[in-house]
Scaffold this motif. Structure first.
Motif, PDB file in Angstrom:
ATOM      1  N   LYS A  28       0.830  -1.209   0.000  1.00 47.57           N
ATOM      2  CA  LYS A  28       0.000   0.000   0.000  1.00 47.57           C
ATOM      3  C   LYS A  28       0.861   1.253   0.000  1.00 47.57           C
ATOM      4  N   GLN A  32       1.034   4.142  -3.017  1.00 45.32           N
ATOM      5  CA  GLN A  32       0.728   5.542  -2.718  1.00 45.32           C
ATOM      6  C   GLN A  32       1.967   6.434  -2.751  1.00 45.32           C
ATOM      7  N   GLU A  97     -10.910  -1.181   0.651  1.00 47.99           N
ATOM      8  CA  GLU A  97      -9.679  -0.408   0.557  1.00 47.99           C
ATOM      9  C   GLU A  97      -8.856  -0.824  -0.665  1.00 47.99           C
ATOM     10  N   GLN A  99      -9.985  -2.158  -3.378  1.00 47.69           N
ATOM     11  CA  GLN A  99     -10.685  -1.686  -4.568  1.00 47.69           C
ATOM     12  C   GLN A  99     -10.348  -0.232  -4.857  1.00 47.69           C
ATOM     13  N   SER A 100     -10.251   0.581  -3.813  1.00 44.71           N
ATOM     14  CA  SER A 100      -9.891   1.990  -3.992  1.00 44.71           C
ATOM     15  C   SER A 100      -8.464   2.128  -4.528  1.00 44.71           C
ATOM     16  N   LEU A 101      -7.544   1.319  -4.017  1.00 47.73           N
ATOM     17  CA  LEU A 101      -6.170   1.357  -4.501  1.00 47.73           C
ATOM     18  C   LEU A 101      -6.105   0.986  -5.987  1.00 47.73           C
ATOM     19  N   ASP A 103      -8.665   1.110  -8.241  1.00 49.09           N
ATOM     20  CA  ASP A 103      -9.385   2.087  -9.064  1.00 49.09           C
ATOM     21  C   ASP A 103      -8.647   3.418  -9.175  1.00 49.09           C
ATOM     22  N   ASP A 104      -8.107   3.885  -8.043  1.00 45.91           N
ATOM     23  CA  ASP A 104      -7.544   5.242  -7.997  1.00 45.91           C
ATOM     24  C   ASP A 104      -6.061   5.305  -8.362  1.00 45.91           C
ATOM     25  N   LYS A 105      -5.328   4.212  -8.128  1.00 43.85           N
ATOM     26  CA  LYS A 105      -3.874   4.262  -8.303  1.00 43.85           C
ATOM     27  C   LYS A 105      -3.347   3.344  -9.397  1.00 43.85           C
ATOM     28  N   PRO A 108      -5.299   3.512 -13.349  1.00 41.03           N
ATOM     29  CA  PRO A 108      -4.861   4.695 -14.105  1.00 41.03           C
ATOM     30  C   PRO A 108      -3.410   4.590 -14.594  1.00 41.03           C
ATOM     31  N   ARG A 109      -2.591   3.776 -13.960  1.00 40.45           N
ATOM     32  CA  ARG A 109      -1.206   3.591 -14.387  1.00 40.45           C
ATOM     33  C   ARG A 109      -1.054   2.414 -15.361  1.00 40.45           C
ATOM     34  N   SER A 123      -9.886  -7.641  -8.545  1.00 45.75           N
ATOM     35  CA  SER A 123     -11.051  -7.023  -7.899  1.00 45.75           C
ATOM     36  C   SER A 123     -12.224  -7.991  -7.857  1.00 45.75           C
TER      37      SER A 123
END
Length: 252
Positions: A28, A32, A97, A99-101, A103-105, A108-109, A123
């Protein structure tokens, strides 16, 4: 050595020594980290998958033990249920949590359909794990099932866009897990069977040969899928429409 590389080394040590919660926290932190770039994220996809899956292994095992203890009445049922509910919350929070990692991180990469398929498949599996816990707990599992189904479909769409061989372990493995969702959590024998049948037909009709390094793993998954199809076919012959609703209620 950069801070990111040091974290990755510590993460590998945590993985090798079975320190799963520490492994997840390091993963994590890497995800981040401000120095994380697309190439580093892309090349370390397997590391993230291991960290995500292992972070739930102990929690799922604990929940199953508490569930069985509650059924056998070896423990005070109210106390066991309360403790089991706490473990369930830990599982749900962790899945949310992760899922957020993703989707958000991570997505997109992801610069390719293959990478996006990889993360969507993770997921989907995680939401399926949550749905399994909820269904055994007589909870509303519709949201987890929907999320899992949607993620499997997104993974499948990206696999098709990436032109991945239908017998590749990543492709046929996705089909296997998707059919488990249909059969075990949605009680949909027909969709499970048809999804598997379509995938196997695609493999038969594919003119390209699968790379040798993937053949053994692919054959193992195909064998398991065929065994499941035989089971589903037998059950579809035994269960008529009048019995199906009852089966849904008593299916473990």
């Amino acid at each position: 050595m950069s801070q990111l590389e040091k974290l990755f080394c510590f993460g590998n040590l945590a993985a090798q020594s079975g320190r799963n919660e520490e492994l997840y926290n390091i993963a994590k932190e890497i995800i981040q980290h401000e120095e994380l770039d697309d190439n580093f994220a892309e090349s370390n996809k397997p590391f993230f998958r291991i960290a995500f899956n292992r972070s739930l292994v102990d929690k799922r095992k604990s929940w199953r033990i508490l569930y069985e203890e509650g059924r056998s009445k070896k423990l005070n049922n109210k106390i066991a249920k309360k403790y089991r509910d706490n473990v369930y919350k830990e599982i749900k929070d962790r899945v949310t949590e992760i899922q957020s990692l993703i989707d958000d991180k991570l997505i997109p990469r992801s610069g390719s359909h293959e990478s996006r398929a990889f993360y969507y498949a993770i997921s989907a599996d995680l939401w399926r794990y949550l749905a399994e816990v909820e269904i055994y707990s007589d909870m509303d599992h519709s949201n987890a099932v929907k999320n899992s189904k949607d993620q499997y479909l997104l993974a499948y769409e990206n696999i098709r866009e990436a032109n991945i061989h239908p017998a590749h372990p990543g492709s046929i493995g996705l089909v296997l897990n998707q059919t488990v969702l249909y059969y075990e959590l949605m009680y949909d024998f027909i969709s499970a069977y048809q999804t598997a049948e379509i995938a196997l037909n695609e493999i038969l009709n594919c003119e390209e040969e699968l790379e040798e390094e993937h053949q053994q793993r692919s054959n193992d998954i195909i064998k398991l899928l065929k065994e499941n199809m035989k089971l589903w076919q037998d059950e579809m012959m035994l269960v008529d429409s009048s019995q199906f609703e009852l089966l849904k209620k008593i299916h473990p």
